[in-house]
Design a protein around this motif. Structure first.
Motif, PDB file in Angstrom:
ATOM      1  N   PRO A   1       0.795  -1.228   0.000  1.00 22.73           N
ATOM      2  CA  PRO A   1       0.000   0.000   0.000  1.00 22.73           C
ATOM      3  C   PRO A   1       0.832   1.285   0.000  1.00 22.73           C
ATOM      4  CG  PRO A   1      -0.950  -1.600   1.501  1.00 22.73           C
ATOM      5  CD  PRO A   1       0.350  -2.173   1.049  1.00 22.73           C
ATOM      6  N   VAL A   2       0.380   2.260  -0.780  1.00 17.57           N
ATOM      7  CA  VAL A   2       0.959   3.604  -0.788  1.00 17.57           C
ATOM      8  C   VAL A   2       0.215   4.426   0.261  1.00 17.57           C
ATOM      9  CG1 VAL A   2       1.360   5.690  -2.151  1.00 17.57           C
ATOM     10  CG2 VAL A   2       1.585   3.429  -3.217  1.00 17.57           C
ATOM     11  N   VAL A   3       0.928   4.914   1.272  1.00 15.54           N
ATOM     12  CA  VAL A   3       0.275   5.504   2.432  1.00 15.54           C
ATOM     13  C   VAL A   3       0.462   7.013   2.565  1.00 15.54           C
ATOM     14  CG1 VAL A   3       0.257   3.377   3.773  1.00 15.54           C
ATOM     15  CG2 VAL A   3       2.280   4.842   3.854  1.00 15.54           C
ATOM     16  N   HIS A   4       1.382   7.595   1.794  1.00 11.07           N
ATOM     17  CA  HIS A   4       1.594   9.034   1.898  1.00 11.07           C
ATOM     18  C   HIS A   4       2.289   9.504   0.625  1.00 11.07           C
ATOM     19  CE1 HIS A   4       3.386  12.823   3.731  1.00 11.07           C
ATOM     20  NE2 HIS A   4       2.100  12.921   3.986  1.00 11.07           N
ATOM     21  N   LEU A   5       2.120  10.792   0.311  1.00 11.45           N
ATOM     22  CA  LEU A   5       2.800  11.365  -0.854  1.00 11.45           C
ATOM     23  C   LEU A   5       3.069  12.835  -0.604  1.00 11.45           C
ATOM     24  CD1 LEU A   5       0.673  13.216  -2.827  1.00 11.45           C
ATOM     25  CD2 LEU A   5      -0.358  10.959  -3.033  1.00 11.45           C
ATOM     26  N   ALA A   6       4.017  13.368  -1.364  1.00  8.39           N
ATOM     27  CA  ALA A   6       4.386  14.777  -1.220  1.00  8.39           C
ATOM     28  C   ALA A   6       4.903  15.306  -2.545  1.00  8.39           C
ATOM     29  CB  ALA A   6       5.455  14.943  -0.142  1.00  8.39           C
ATOM     30  N   PHE A   7       4.574  16.571  -2.829  1.00  9.42           N
ATOM     31  CA  PHE A   7       5.070  17.258  -4.018  1.00  9.42           C
ATOM     32  C   PHE A   7       6.162  18.245  -3.633  1.00  9.42           C
ATOM     33  CE2 PHE A   7       0.892  16.082  -5.789  1.00  9.42           C
ATOM     34  CZ  PHE A   7       1.233  15.712  -7.086  1.00  9.42           C
TER      35      PHE A   7
ATOM     36  N   ARG B   1      -3.277  14.707  -2.818  1.00  9.69           N
ATOM     37  CA  ARG B   1      -2.687  16.039  -2.763  1.00  9.69           C
ATOM     38  C   ARG B   1      -2.724  16.697  -4.136  1.00  9.69           C
ATOM     39  NH1 ARG B   1      -3.164  15.456   1.898  1.00  9.69           N
ATOM     40  NH2 ARG B   1      -1.641  15.740   3.602  1.00  9.69           N
ATOM     41  N   PHE B   2      -2.980  18.012  -4.158  1.00  6.48           N
ATOM     42  CA  PHE B   2      -2.855  18.787  -5.381  1.00  6.48           C
ATOM     43  C   PHE B   2      -1.383  19.020  -5.701  1.00  6.48           C
ATOM     44  CE2 PHE B   2      -7.323  20.117  -4.976  1.00  6.48           C
ATOM     45  CZ  PHE B   2      -7.697  20.101  -6.329  1.00  6.48           C
ATOM     46  N   SER B   3      -1.078  19.066  -6.999  1.00  8.90           N
ATOM     47  CA  SER B   3       0.258  19.441  -7.461  1.00  8.90           C
ATOM     48  C   SER B   3       0.468  20.933  -7.218  1.00  8.90           C
ATOM     49  CB  SER B   3       0.411  19.130  -8.951  1.00  8.90           C
ATOM     50  OG  SER B   3      -0.502  19.901  -9.716  1.00  8.90           O
ATOM     51  N   PRO B   4       1.709  21.421  -7.265  1.00 10.51           N
ATOM     52  CA  PRO B   4       1.955  22.840  -6.971  1.00 10.51           C
ATOM     53  C   PRO B   4       1.335  23.805  -7.978  1.00 10.51           C
ATOM     54  CG  PRO B   4       3.956  21.770  -7.757  1.00 10.51           C
ATOM     55  CD  PRO B   4       2.968  20.679  -7.475  1.00 10.51           C
ATOM     56  N   ASP B   5       1.091  23.350  -9.214  1.00 11.12           N
ATOM     57  CA  ASP B   5       0.401  24.220 -10.175  1.00 11.12           C
ATOM     58  C   ASP B   5      -1.097  23.959 -10.206  1.00 11.12           C
ATOM     59  OD1 ASP B   5       0.270  21.777 -11.442  1.00 11.12           O
ATOM     60  OD2 ASP B   5       1.359  22.385 -13.248  1.00 11.12           O
ATOM     61  N   ALA B   6      -1.555  22.998  -9.381  1.00 12.96           N
ATOM     62  CA  ALA B   6      -2.975  22.648  -9.242  1.00 12.96           C
ATOM     63  C   ALA B   6      -3.598  22.120 -10.532  1.00 12.96           C
ATOM     64  CB  ALA B   6      -3.792  23.824  -8.721  1.00 12.96           C
ATOM     65  N   GLU B   7      -2.759  21.735 -11.503  1.00 12.84           N
ATOM     66  CA  GLU B   7      -3.288  21.165 -12.743  1.00 12.84           C
ATOM     67  C   GLU B   7      -3.684  19.698 -12.569  1.00 12.84           C
ATOM     68  OE1 GLU B   7      -4.094  22.529 -15.490  1.00 12.84           O
ATOM     69  OE2 GLU B   7      -3.139  24.500 -15.408  1.00 12.84           O
ATOM     70  N   LEU B   8      -3.176  19.069 -11.532  1.00 14.78           N
ATOM     71  CA  LEU B   8      -3.544  17.684 -11.257  1.00 14.78           C
ATOM     72  C   LEU B   8      -3.510  17.443  -9.758  1.00 14.78           C
ATOM     73  CD1 LEU B   8      -0.749  15.931 -10.411  1.00 14.78           C
ATOM     74  CD2 LEU B   8      -0.301  16.188 -12.838  1.00 14.78           C
ATOM     75  N   TYR B   9      -4.039  16.308  -9.356  1.00 12.31           N
ATOM     76  CA  TYR B   9      -3.902  15.863  -7.976  1.00 12.31           C
ATOM     77  C   TYR B   9      -3.536  14.388  -8.000  1.00 12.31           C
ATOM     78  CZ  TYR B   9      -8.878  15.049  -9.006  1.00 12.31           C
ATOM     79  OH  TYR B   9     -10.074  14.700  -9.603  1.00 12.31           O
ATOM     80  N   ALA B  10      -2.792  13.963  -6.992  1.00  5.63           N
ATOM     81  CA  ALA B  10      -2.294  12.595  -6.914  1.00  5.63           C
ATOM     82  C   ALA B  10      -2.971  11.871  -5.766  1.00  5.63           C
ATOM     83  CB  ALA B  10      -0.783  12.597  -6.711  1.00  5.63           C
ATOM     84  N   SER B  11      -3.135  10.568  -5.927  1.00  4.45           N
ATOM     85  CA  SER B  11      -3.723   9.745  -4.873  1.00  4.45           C
ATOM     86  C   SER B  11      -2.924   8.465  -4.717  1.00  4.45           C
ATOM     87  CB  SER B  11      -5.183   9.415  -5.192  1.00  4.45           C
ATOM     88  OG  SER B  11      -5.296   8.726  -6.430  1.00  4.45           O
TER      89      SER B  11
END
Length: 323
Positions: free
Chosen positions: A16-22, A272-282
């Motif tokens: 499982p992927v439990v956390h992410l960060a941009f 989380r949203f990407s820094p340009d808010a063009e995408l979000y990751a899950s």
């Protein structure tokens, strides 16, 4: 007719992927990092999901990850009782900070000179990365395991714990200056520096708090136990995910549900949203990281390419129409 959401699916993790960060936007674009119970955090190009590298060295599940603003350094916290700092360009370990229990959360301050960690010792530690061998500042008060901690400016840290509280800490005094109690565990927090809004999730609630006054702005109910949420910086929409495998998109002002996307094959642990808010990751229990377009159908990133597989060895991204 509405356009179908076509997420980019990033393979490579085995648990499982439990956390992410941009990272922030750099001269090389921006980057996304994923934490996984397989103990092998990965770094990817943020707008395409293309695999850049895997950080090898932890001996247990990695629970938390962070990138400094320019994406040159990475931090990880793991079940092997350590937090590590890495050179994100080479993958080389720079320093390892030993703890006495599982490290659940790591976070850089705004200029990358300090690292905050939250652990099952019920402690928050602040490390000076310019003097990594110096003793860490310790902040005690939580009565159970830490879930997340995040800097708010360089003098404050906000944290949540299995003790069903959220606390705001003053680093100079090493004391909690605010304590908020909730009916159940706060599972996720995200600090938005631009809006000075704290996004948090508990139960089936996504809530937004003013960090300057620590007052509730608004909150919304979601049709599932929600594990993570992220607010678009312009405060137009927020996204969230949880136990029912779906990614939800809501209008921030009205609370109206705009979309509910299927795609993951397990509970969603982080979004989380990407820094340009063009995408979000899950990230999900299914072991994948998925990237979703904020404006579906826009010519952006890998969505510029023809639909199909774009990387090899199971570590890249593919366009999967799973809606």
């Amino acid at each position: 007719m509405s356009v179908r959401q076509t997420p980019l699916t990033c393979h490579g993790h085995t648990r499982p992927v439990v956390h992410l960060a941009f990272s922030a936007i750099t001269e090389s674009g921006y980057f996304v990092m994923s934490a996984c119970k397989d103990g092998k955090p990965m770094l990817r190009q943020g707008d395409t999901g293309d695999w850049i590298g895997t950080f090898e060295g932890h001996k247990g599940a990695v629970w938390g990850v962070a990138l400094n603003r320019d994406g040159t350094k990475a931090a990880t916290g793991a079940a092997d009782f350590s937090a590590k700092i890495w050179d994100a360009m080479s993958g080389t370990e720079i320093h390892s900070f030993q703890h006495n229990h599982i490290v659940k959360s790591v976070c850089f301050n705004s200029n990358g000179t300090q690292l905050a960690t939250g652990s099952n010792e019920k402690l928050i530690r602040i490390f000076d990365l310019e003097r990594p061998d110096a003793d860490a500042l310790k902040m005690a008060g939580h009565e159970s395991n830490l879930r997340h901690c995040a800097f708010f400016g360089d003098k404050c840290v906000v944290s949540c714990s299995d003790d069903k509280t959220l606390r705001l800490w003053d680093i100079n005094s090493a004391q909690a200056v605010r304590k908020l109690e909730f009916p159940c565990v706060v599972e996720d927090i995200q600090v938005c520096y631009a809006t000075r809004i704290l996004t948090l999730t508990y139960g089936n609630i996504v809530a937004f708090w003013d960090l300057d006054t620590m007052t509730l702005i608004k909150e919304f109910k979601v049709p599932t136990q929600v594990h993570s949420a992220s607010l678009k910086p312009d405060q137009s929409i927020f996204v969230c995910g949880g136990e029912d495998f779906k990614i939800y998109k809501y209008d921030y002002n009205s609370g109206v549900e705009l979309d509910a996307f299927k795609g993951h094959f397990g509970p969603v642990h982080c979004v989380r949203f990407s820094p340009d808010a063009e995408l979000y990751a899950s990230g999900s229990e299914d072991g994948t990281l998925r990237l979703w377009q904020t404006n579906v159908g826009k010519n952006y990133g890998l969505w510029k390419c023809v639909q199909g597989t774009v990387a090899e060895n199971g570590k890249g991204s593919d366009l999967s129409d799973l809606n």
